[in-house]
Design an enzyme around this catalytic site. Structure first.
Site, short mmCIF file in Angstrom:
data_model
loop_
_atom_site.label_atom_id
_atom_site.label_comp_id
_atom_site.label_asym_id
_atom_site.label_seq_id
_atom_site.Cartn_x
_atom_site.Cartn_y
_atom_site.Cartn_z
N GLY A 138 4.46 22.76 16.30
CA GLY A 138 4.14 23.74 15.28
C GLY A 138 5.30 24.64 14.95
N THR A 140 6.73 24.54 11.07
CA THR A 140 6.57 24.79 9.63
C THR A 140 5.34 25.64 9.35
OG1 THR A 140 7.66 22.73 9.07
CG2 THR A 140 6.23 23.68 7.40
N ALA A 250 14.33 14.34 16.45
CA ALA A 250 13.44 13.61 15.55
C ALA A 250 14.21 13.02 14.37
CB ALA A 250 12.33 14.53 15.07
N ARG A 276 7.70 -16.75 -6.45
CA ARG A 276 7.12 -16.43 -7.75
C ARG A 276 7.83 -17.21 -8.87
NH1 ARG A 276 2.66 -14.25 -10.42
NH2 ARG A 276 3.31 -12.95 -12.19
N ILE A 345 10.59 -5.98 -8.36
CA ILE A 345 10.63 -7.44 -8.22
C ILE A 345 9.22 -7.99 -8.09
CG2 ILE A 345 11.35 -9.33 -6.68
CD1 ILE A 345 13.91 -7.78 -6.15
N LEU A 346 8.36 -7.26 -7.40
CA LEU A 346 6.98 -7.72 -7.23
C LEU A 346 6.12 -7.45 -8.46
CD1 LEU A 346 7.96 -7.75 -4.20
CD2 LEU A 346 5.61 -7.19 -3.59
N GLY A 347 6.63 -6.68 -9.42
CA GLY A 347 5.85 -6.39 -10.61
C GLY A 347 4.54 -5.69 -10.27
N GLU A 371 11.63 16.98 8.26
CA GLU A 371 12.79 17.07 9.15
C GLU A 371 14.07 17.38 8.38
OE1 GLU A 371 11.70 17.16 11.96
OE2 GLU A 371 10.06 15.75 12.19
#
Length: 392
Positions: A138, A140, A250, A276, A345-347, A371
């Protein structure tokens, strides 16, 4: 001598940079994730919860990845580079899961391990390393993110006890944490406190309606007259040095972790482009698609080389916080661009959870900010380059 075969999934032979032990860590983490997480992660993201979080935490503990770079107290004591490789694999599955591991090991556990009393270490670290207890961190607050020195959570002396009042915001693991490391302002400066979450006056309501890190529970910490014994304070640190040292740990994990999301999206796009067919041939045969794949691969390779370099410096005890900022800034920024390009690319399929790309892209929107934001890490580097602080 014949050259080794070229692996399209590792065209720069980055695997050669790792030791046998590092590859073994990668393999064991990947095996566990493929078995226990990959079949479910898209559903968990869509539902906004991991149903059996404590069972998963114990499995991660059995694997040894919780606080794996810490020594003693049930921790695995592995190298920084081994920890980084594990973060990459975990985030290749999901950033939310890597957040669970990072908050547990690099924030909550590290704070106790580095700054806590022997009593605090013995009470919490073995259970946290085993996944039997979950921690959160804790720092932020609702009105104080990039400027933690302005935090308003207060801790005041009441006889030999401490009484805490305040609120923390955007705290990963909070809704199911057993212990919270809370930073508060005191008459002696900023101090850290080890707060069991079952004490009166403490609550951790979950933050709902997130569109990012949905497989990671996020909450507030509400401290309303929380009374703690003197033994709850972290005795070995005062001031921002405490929380900032934890954040640096972190951030190092993020340098590696973001590459996992990038790799997953890049490989999904590469395979999709091969499979594809449009205009009678695979879209991988078109120059613009190949340019996208080539550019994504180059940025991934450069990010990986940077991560390995920083890992070797950390293992040698030479890594500076400014150098961690280089890695966090570059690797997250490039990883999210890789995900966005992979989505093109995957649309339309790129927005479906049938593929990992949109999930990684959404998750990295949070990783880009937490972070340390892009702006803050940019200014850290600016100060390192010029000697002039531009934060204020």
């Amino acid at each position: 001598m014949a050259l080794p075969a070229l692996d399209p999934a590792d065209i720069a032979a980055l695997d050669d940079l790792l030791t046998d032990d590092e590859r073994a860590v990668r393999s064991s983490v990947r095996q566990m994730l493929d078995k226990s997480v990959e079949p479910h992660i898209a559903d968990w993201f869509e539902r906004g919860a991991i149903p059996e979080i404590r069972e998963l935490a114990r499995e991660l503990g059995s694997l040894g990845v919780l606080g794996m770079h810490l020594e003693g107290y049930g921790c695995a004591g592995m190298s920084a580079t081994e920890y980084g490789v594990a973060c990459l694999e975990i985030e290749a599955t999901d950033s939310g899961l890597r957040s669970l591991v990072s908050v547990q090991g690099s924030l909550a556990m590290y704070a106790i391990w580095r700054w806590g009393s022997e009593e605090q270490k013995q009470e919490w670290l073995p259970r946290m390393a085993a996944g039997e207890a979950i921690g959160c961190f804790g720092l932020t607050e609702p009105d104080h993110g990039s400027d933690p020195g302005a935090l308003t959570t207060r801790a005041r002396k009441a006889g030999s006890d401490w009484v805490l009042d305040g609120r923390k915001m955007w705290i990963s693991n909070a809704p199911y944490a057993d212990v919270a490391v809370v930073w508060a302002r005191t008459d002696e400066g900023i101090r850290g406190f080890v707060v069991p979450t079952d004490v009166p006056g403490f609550s951790a309501p979950e933050i709902k309606h997130k569109m990012s890190l949905r497989a990671s529970a996020t909450g507030e910490l509400v401290l309303d007259g929380v009374r703690l014994p003197a033994s709850a304070v972290l005795p070995e640190v005062r001031g921002l040095k405490g929380p900032l040292s934890c954040l640096n740990e972190a951030r190092y994990g993020i340098v590696w972790g973001a590459l996992g999301a990038a790799r997953s999206s890049l490989e999904a796009a590469r395979q999709y482009a091969i499979d594809r067919v449009q205009f009678g041939r695979p879209i991988a045969s078109f120059q613009l698609t190949q340019q996208k794949l080539a550019d994504m691969s180059l940025e991934y390779i450069k990010g990986y080389l940077l991560a390995v370099h920083l890992g070797r410096r950390k293992d040698a005890g030479l890594l500076r916080p400014e150098q961690v900022s280089i890695g966090k800034l570059n690797n997250v920024r490039e990883a999210i661009e890789i995900c966005r390009t992979a989505r093109t690319i995957l649309g339309a399929n790129g927005i479906s959870l049938e593929y990992p790309v949109i999930r990684h892209q959404n998750n990295l929107e949070s990783v880009l900010t937490y972070e340390g934001t892009v702006e803050m890490h940019t200014l850290v580097l600016g100060q390192a380059l010029t000697g002039i602080a531009a934060f204020r």
